[in-house]
Design a protein around this motif. Sequence first.
Motif, PDB file in Angstrom:
ATOM      1  N   PRO A   9      54.434  46.218  11.620  1.00 29.57           N
ATOM      2  CA  PRO A   9      54.168  45.522  12.893  1.00 29.57           C
ATOM      3  C   PRO A   9      53.370  44.239  12.677  1.00 29.57           C
ATOM      4  O   PRO A   9      52.423  44.218  11.892  1.00 29.57           O
ATOM      5  N   PHE A  36      60.869  48.306  20.970  1.00 26.70           N
ATOM      6  CA  PHE A  36      60.351  49.436  20.197  1.00 26.70           C
ATOM      7  C   PHE A  36      60.539  49.259  18.688  1.00 26.70           C
ATOM      8  O   PHE A  36      59.619  49.515  17.916  1.00 26.70           O
ATOM      9  N   ASP A  59      64.517  49.892  23.737  1.00 29.48           N
ATOM     10  CA  ASP A  59      65.221  49.122  22.700  1.00 29.48           C
ATOM     11  C   ASP A  59      66.706  49.149  23.000  1.00 29.48           C
ATOM     12  O   ASP A  59      67.243  50.144  23.474  1.00 29.48           O
ATOM     13  N   ASN A  85      68.735  47.125  27.698  1.00 31.81           N
ATOM     14  CA  ASN A  85      68.352  45.723  27.519  1.00 31.81           C
ATOM     15  C   ASN A  85      67.102  45.462  28.352  1.00 31.81           C
ATOM     16  O   ASN A  85      67.073  45.767  29.553  1.00 31.81           O
ATOM     17  N   PHE A  86      66.081  44.868  27.741  1.00 31.78           N
ATOM     18  CA  PHE A  86      64.841  44.640  28.509  1.00 31.78           C
ATOM     19  C   PHE A  86      65.050  43.683  29.679  1.00 31.78           C
ATOM     20  O   PHE A  86      64.208  43.597  30.573  1.00 31.78           O
ATOM     21  N   ASP A 107      57.864  42.021  21.415  1.00 29.66           N
ATOM     22  CA  ASP A 107      57.782  41.548  20.027  1.00 29.66           C
ATOM     23  C   ASP A 107      59.228  41.196  19.670  1.00 29.66           C
ATOM     24  O   ASP A 107      60.005  42.049  19.234  1.00 29.66           O
ATOM     25  N   GLN A 114      67.051  46.335  11.064  1.00 23.65           N
ATOM     26  CA  GLN A 114      68.294  45.639  11.414  1.00 23.65           C
ATOM     27  C   GLN A 114      68.642  44.595  10.349  1.00 23.65           C
ATOM     28  O   GLN A 114      69.764  44.513   9.884  1.00 23.65           O
ATOM     29  N   ALA A 226      68.034  36.884  28.322  1.00 24.16           N
ATOM     30  CA  ALA A 226      67.319  38.168  28.434  1.00 24.16           C
ATOM     31  C   ALA A 226      65.807  37.930  28.472  1.00 24.16           C
ATOM     32  O   ALA A 226      65.085  38.599  29.216  1.00 24.16           O
TER      33      ALA A 226
HETATM   34  C1  SAM Z   1      60.723  42.687  15.935  1.00 23.86           C
HETATM   35  S1  SAM Z   1      61.462  44.180  16.420  1.00 23.86           S
HETATM   36  C2  SAM Z   1      60.123  45.056  17.114  1.00 23.86           C
HETATM   37  C3  SAM Z   1      59.311  45.782  16.106  1.00 23.86           C
HETATM   38  C4  SAM Z   1      58.245  46.703  16.682  1.00 23.86           C
HETATM   39  N1  SAM Z   1      57.263  45.987  17.446  1.00 23.86           N
HETATM   40  C5  SAM Z   1      57.552  47.500  15.590  1.00 23.86           C
HETATM   41  O1  SAM Z   1      56.359  47.317  15.368  1.00 23.86           O
HETATM   42  O2  SAM Z   1      58.217  48.305  14.940  1.00 23.86           O
HETATM   43  C6  SAM Z   1      62.363  43.754  17.845  1.00 23.86           C
HETATM   44  C7  SAM Z   1      63.142  44.884  18.467  1.00 23.86           C
HETATM   45  O3  SAM Z   1      63.470  44.489  19.793  1.00 23.86           O
HETATM   46  C8  SAM Z   1      64.770  44.876  20.085  1.00 23.86           C
HETATM   47  N2  SAM Z   1      65.288  43.964  21.101  1.00 23.86           N
HETATM   48  C9  SAM Z   1      65.524  42.642  20.979  1.00 23.86           C
HETATM   49  N3  SAM Z   1      66.017  42.138  22.131  1.00 23.86           N
HETATM   50  C10 SAM Z   1      66.063  43.172  23.005  1.00 23.86           C
HETATM   51  C11 SAM Z   1      66.467  43.287  24.366  1.00 23.86           C
HETATM   52  N4  SAM Z   1      66.967  42.257  25.036  1.00 23.86           N
HETATM   53  N5  SAM Z   1      66.346  44.484  24.965  1.00 23.86           N
HETATM   54  C12 SAM Z   1      65.838  45.559  24.288  1.00 23.86           C
HETATM   55  N6  SAM Z   1      65.481  45.516  22.991  1.00 23.86           N
HETATM   56  C13 SAM Z   1      65.582  44.330  22.354  1.00 23.86           C
HETATM   57  C14 SAM Z   1      65.513  44.785  18.763  1.00 23.86           C
HETATM   58  O4  SAM Z   1      66.640  45.637  18.782  1.00 23.86           O
HETATM   59  C15 SAM Z   1      64.448  45.210  17.774  1.00 23.86           C
HETATM   60  O5  SAM Z   1      64.527  46.578  17.499  1.00 23.86           O
END
Ligand code: SAM
Length: 317
Positions: A9, A36, A59, A85-86, A107, A114, A226
């Motif tokens: 993180p 997440f 997520d 989707n957020f 984040d 990924q 988004a």
């Molecule tokens: C940088 S990672 C987050 C890592 C997390 N904070 C951790 O400490 O493990 C970003 C995550 O956000 C998700 N994500 C990105 N855009 C998104 C969206 N529009 N809706 C939901 N999830 C999303 C991605 O699939 C990814 O798993």
Amino acid sequence: MSVEMKHVPVLLTETLKYLNVSRFRERDGVFVDATFGGGGHSMAILDQTGQGLRLIAIDRDRAASQRAISLSQRYGERFTLLQGNFADLSQLLDEVQVKGIDALLLDLGLSSYQLSNAPRGFSFQLDGPLDMRMDQGQESSAADIIRTGTVDQLRDIFRRFGEEPYAGSIARAIVAARSQKTITTTRELADLILSLTPPAKSHRRLHPATRVFQALRIAVNEELQALVAVLEAGLSCLNQGGRLVVISYHSLEDRIVKRMFRQWSASCSCPPDFPVCTCGKVPQVRRLTGKVVVPQVDEIERNPRSRSAKLRAVERL
Ligand SMILES: C[S@@+](CC[C@H](N)C(=O)[O-])C[C@H]1O[C@@H](n2cnc3c(N)ncnc32)[C@H](O)[C@@H]1O
């Protein structure tokens, strides 16, 4: 080849501070971690808050549910993961009968899971299908854009979402190359871009395919739309005193966050030549990060993926 690596993180201490986690050691509350990923931020939030703190994680990636199992076992009903989707934050919270929230964390971008998973097609350093969908249930992938986009459409994507200076020549080369053979893999696309790069520029720090891959990923997942949607929804879901923390990784995202935070915190939206304020605007948030927060040198050394991170935070008034 795929190398499954742990996601570390980013800006963890700073995130917990700006989310005001310590306030919830004794009191009840609802936090949303809308990205997440590997659950690193979620776990730290749950560890540093009391039994009355509920965390809703979101997520888009269906693989996140596997990583959520251990959190469900450890934190029980305090933790819920929603796949979605957020951008649909309000509807997702409706599903779990949550109205107001005390904190929202974004984040942005991709997790190490990924990026380092070749079959997901996000990395030009690994050979895989040109996929790039965060949500594996979504229909269109990067391969569809590369297969069907016109020169103008491809140029526009590379320019707008990658700020790629050679957007036009790369778009023309893709359309010419695909008339001979369909481009279906990350390696084929990265090699094509490399072949267009003058030798003097091909050894620069940034791989010549970096911007095009970023642009395609943003287009496939409609990431900027988004982001705007979740910021708007987040503002209306936050309780008074609630915190919104965003960590972004490139200037397109950071510009959106900065602009929206500035608008929300402004006490007047009258044109600058108005002698007196007539808009009656009331600020909706207080900005907590006057200057953007970036990782310290030792964090970047420990976790090079944090190097482009920028954190901004506001508090709902
Ligand atoms: C940088 S990672 C987050 C890592 C997390 N904070 C951790 O400490 O493990 C970003 C995550 O956000 C998700 N994500 C990105 N855009 C998104 C969206 N529009 N809706 C939901 N999830 C999303 C991605 O699939 C990814 O798993």
